[in-house]
Design a protein around this motif. Structure first.
Motif, PDB file in Angstrom:
ATOM      1  N   ALA A   1      77.734  55.297  74.468  1.00 51.59           N
ATOM      2  CA  ALA A   1      78.449  56.257  73.623  1.00 51.59           C
ATOM      3  C   ALA A   1      78.918  57.455  74.448  1.00 51.59           C
ATOM      4  O   ALA A   1      80.013  57.988  74.249  1.00 51.59           O
ATOM      5  N   LYS A   2      78.087  57.868  75.402  1.00 51.06           N
ATOM      6  CA  LYS A   2      78.419  59.009  76.260  1.00 51.06           C
ATOM      7  C   LYS A   2      79.538  58.642  77.236  1.00 51.06           C
ATOM      8  O   LYS A   2      80.436  59.436  77.504  1.00 51.06           O
ATOM      9  N   VAL A   3      79.465  57.417  77.751  1.00 48.73           N
ATOM     10  CA  VAL A   3      80.493  56.944  78.688  1.00 48.73           C
ATOM     11  C   VAL A   3      81.849  56.883  77.976  1.00 48.73           C
ATOM     12  O   VAL A   3      82.864  57.367  78.491  1.00 48.73           O
ATOM     13  N   LEU A   4      81.855  56.310  76.775  1.00 46.15           N
ATOM     14  CA  LEU A   4      83.119  56.172  76.044  1.00 46.15           C
ATOM     15  C   LEU A   4      83.674  57.547  75.672  1.00 46.15           C
ATOM     16  O   LEU A   4      84.887  57.758  75.716  1.00 46.15           O
ATOM     17  N   ASN A   5      82.796  58.495  75.351  1.00 47.62           N
ATOM     18  CA  ASN A   5      83.288  59.849  75.050  1.00 47.62           C
ATOM     19  C   ASN A   5      83.804  60.559  76.299  1.00 47.62           C
ATOM     20  O   ASN A   5      84.724  61.363  76.227  1.00 47.62           O
ATOM     21  N   PHE A   6      83.218  60.240  77.459  1.00 46.37           N
ATOM     22  CA  PHE A   6      83.753  60.793  78.710  1.00 46.37           C
ATOM     23  C   PHE A   6      85.180  60.308  78.940  1.00 46.37           C
ATOM     24  O   PHE A   6      86.049  61.061  79.400  1.00 46.37           O
ATOM     25  N   LEU A   7      85.422  59.045  78.572  1.00 48.71           N
ATOM     26  CA  LEU A   7      86.748  58.449  78.788  1.00 48.71           C
ATOM     27  C   LEU A   7      87.738  58.847  77.691  1.00 48.71           C
ATOM     28  O   LEU A   7      88.935  58.619  77.826  1.00 48.71           O
ATOM     29  N   ASP A   8      87.243  59.433  76.602  1.00 47.73           N
ATOM     30  CA  ASP A   8      88.093  59.757  75.448  1.00 47.73           C
ATOM     31  C   ASP A   8      88.571  61.207  75.520  1.00 47.73           C
ATOM     32  O   ASP A   8      88.179  62.052  74.716  1.00 47.73           O
ATOM     33  N   VAL A   9      89.439  61.471  76.489  1.00 48.68           N
ATOM     34  CA  VAL A   9      89.898  62.843  76.730  1.00 48.68           C
ATOM     35  C   VAL A   9      90.657  63.388  75.516  1.00 48.68           C
ATOM     36  O   VAL A   9      90.596  64.580  75.201  1.00 48.68           O
ATOM     37  N   ALA A  10      91.342  62.498  74.799  1.00 44.27           N
ATOM     38  CA  ALA A  10      92.157  62.930  73.658  1.00 44.27           C
ATOM     39  C   ALA A  10      91.346  63.000  72.360  1.00 44.27           C
ATOM     40  O   ALA A  10      91.895  63.349  71.317  1.00 44.27           O
ATOM     41  N   GLY A  11      90.070  62.667  72.415  1.00 43.38           N
ATOM     42  CA  GLY A  11      89.254  62.656  71.193  1.00 43.38           C
ATOM     43  C   GLY A  11      87.982  63.455  71.374  1.00 43.38           C
ATOM     44  O   GLY A  11      88.023  64.634  71.741  1.00 43.38           O
TER      45      GLY A  11
ATOM     46  N   PRO B   1      80.747  62.558  68.259  1.00 39.65           N
ATOM     47  CA  PRO B   1      80.611  63.329  69.497  1.00 39.65           C
ATOM     48  C   PRO B   1      79.228  63.142  70.123  1.00 39.65           C
ATOM     49  O   PRO B   1      78.273  62.804  69.421  1.00 39.65           O
ATOM     50  N   THR B   2      79.128  63.326  71.436  1.00 41.67           N
ATOM     51  CA  THR B   2      77.833  63.314  72.120  1.00 41.67           C
ATOM     52  C   THR B   2      77.625  64.690  72.731  1.00 41.67           C
ATOM     53  O   THR B   2      78.580  65.424  72.976  1.00 41.67           O
ATOM     54  N   LEU B   3      76.369  65.022  72.965  1.00 39.20           N
ATOM     55  CA  LEU B   3      76.008  66.336  73.485  1.00 39.20           C
ATOM     56  C   LEU B   3      76.472  66.487  74.941  1.00 39.20           C
ATOM     57  O   LEU B   3      76.266  65.575  75.745  1.00 39.20           O
ATOM     58  N   PHE B   4      77.093  67.618  75.259  1.00 39.91           N
ATOM     59  CA  PHE B   4      77.468  67.926  76.643  1.00 39.91           C
ATOM     60  C   PHE B   4      76.198  68.300  77.411  1.00 39.91           C
ATOM     61  O   PHE B   4      75.491  69.235  77.040  1.00 39.91           O
ATOM     62  N   THR B   5      75.879  67.537  78.470  1.00 38.52           N
ATOM     63  CA  THR B   5      74.611  67.736  79.188  1.00 38.52           C
ATOM     64  C   THR B   5      74.858  67.932  80.683  1.00 38.52           C
ATOM     65  O   THR B   5      74.485  67.079  81.495  1.00 38.52           O
ATOM     66  N   PRO B   6      75.477  69.049  81.082  1.00 34.69           N
ATOM     67  CA  PRO B   6      75.843  69.184  82.498  1.00 34.69           C
ATOM     68  C   PRO B   6      74.639  69.149  83.449  1.00 34.69           C
ATOM     69  O   PRO B   6      74.711  68.511  84.499  1.00 34.69           O
ATOM     70  N   TRP B   7      73.524  69.785  83.065  1.00 39.31           N
ATOM     71  CA  TRP B   7      72.395  69.877  84.019  1.00 39.31           C
ATOM     72  C   TRP B   7      71.677  68.555  84.161  1.00 39.31           C
ATOM     73  O   TRP B   7      71.367  68.125  85.283  1.00 39.31           O
ATOM     74  N   GLU B   8      71.419  67.881  83.017  1.00 41.97           N
ATOM     75  CA  GLU B   8      70.774  66.578  83.091  1.00 41.97           C
ATOM     76  C   GLU B   8      71.656  65.599  83.861  1.00 41.97           C
ATOM     77  O   GLU B   8      71.163  64.801  84.666  1.00 41.97           O
TER      78      GLU B   8
END
Lengths: 138, 148
Positions: A26-36, B3-10
């Motif tokens: 879920a985190k990977v897909l959100n990283f790739l979802d710049v427009a969302g 949405p997922t939590l932004f976790t820069p340090w982790e």
């Protein structure tokens, strides 16, 4: 020593993937979802990894040989970019963008036993095996 | 999507562990910590591929979620697709792609960039672009995986 080093490196790599959030599709897909629902966290994973690996590699490569092998097996940094690289990277990216799994996080997820991870890893290993078989015939 | 939590340090710390693993593997075995290449080394022909070392590294990956839970008391949090068709199509594309490109996010994206390999810089730019385009297409044009 090579085996112990490989085990330690595998454990460290896997824990790094979990701590960083890369093991969560879920985190990977959100990283790739710049427009969302963009989550820039994974840029920090790359920064952390390259920040350690770049100086580390430089130091290690000043040695004549690794600790538990005859020589370094590292492809030359100026090897040519060929069609297979370009097409392969493009196809890999499509698969990565579909499920949010690349090979490392998928393998870390396999023992957790979700249906998605088991199916993904089975398909991935099957495709790599077909590639290896075709290559062997040439 | 959720949405997922932004976790820069982790994420930075986890990335540093990944980098440390790659340095350790190069120092001891003289090889690049590229996961797709390590999977490839499990398959014949073996030649110089040291399949036992490769298998042990993957054993370490398999053990890592249990080590994590043992050390922190926390489960590994992840949301994995529940669509079988999506998982299979994605796995086939990833397997074929990394085989042809001779590397994935780790071998090209981390190790290759860290040693300024021309091929890895190209590969990383390409897979990042097609992955982002795929997410855009699936989420914002199709409105989700259509064969779930």
């Amino acid at each position: 020593m090579g085996v112990i080093g490989a085990l330690a490196a595998g454990l460290l790599f896997g824990v790094g993937l979990i701590v960083s959030g890369m093991a969560d599709p879920a985190k990977v897909l959100n990283f790739l979802d710049v427009a969302g629902t963009w989550d820039p966290s994974l840029a920090f994973v790359m920064a952390g990894a390259i920040g350690v690996a770049a100086p580390g590699f430089w130091l290690v490569r000043r040695r004549k040989a690794p600790l538990a092998a005859q020589s370094f097996l590292v492809p030359p940094a100026d090897a040519p970019i060929d069609r297979s690289l370009v097409i392969g990277a493009a196809v890999f990216g499509i698969g990565w963008g579909l499920a949010g799994f690349c090979p490392g996080p998928a393998l870390v997820s396999l023992p957790l036993g979700t249906q998605g991870a088991v199916a993904f890893v089975s398909a991935m290993v099957a495709a790599i095996s077909v590639g290896a078989l075709l290559q062997k015939r040439k | 999507m959720t949405p997922t939590l932004f976790t820069p340090w982790e994420s930075l710390a986890g990335g540093a562990l990944i980098g440390a693993s790659a340095v350790l593997l190069l120092l001891i075995t003289g090889r690049i910590a590229g996961i797709s290449g390590i999977v490839r080394r499990l398959l014949p022909p073996y030649g110089t591929s040291a399949p036992v070392e490769a298998a042990v590294f993957i054993g370490g990956l398999f053990a890592s979620p249990f080590l994590w839970t043992l050390a922190t008391g926390e489960p590994v949090r992840q949301t994995v697709t529940d669509s079988l068709s999506l998982a299979i199509v994605a796995g086939l594309l990833v397997g074929a792609g990394v085989f042809a490109a001779r590397g994935c996010t780790s071998g090209h994206g981390v190790c290759g960039l860290a040693r300024l390999s021309r091929r890895s810089i190209a590969a990383t730019a390409i897979f990042m672009a097609t992955a982002a385009a795929t997410v855009y297409g699936v989420r914002h044009i199709l409105g989700g995986w259509p064969w779930a």
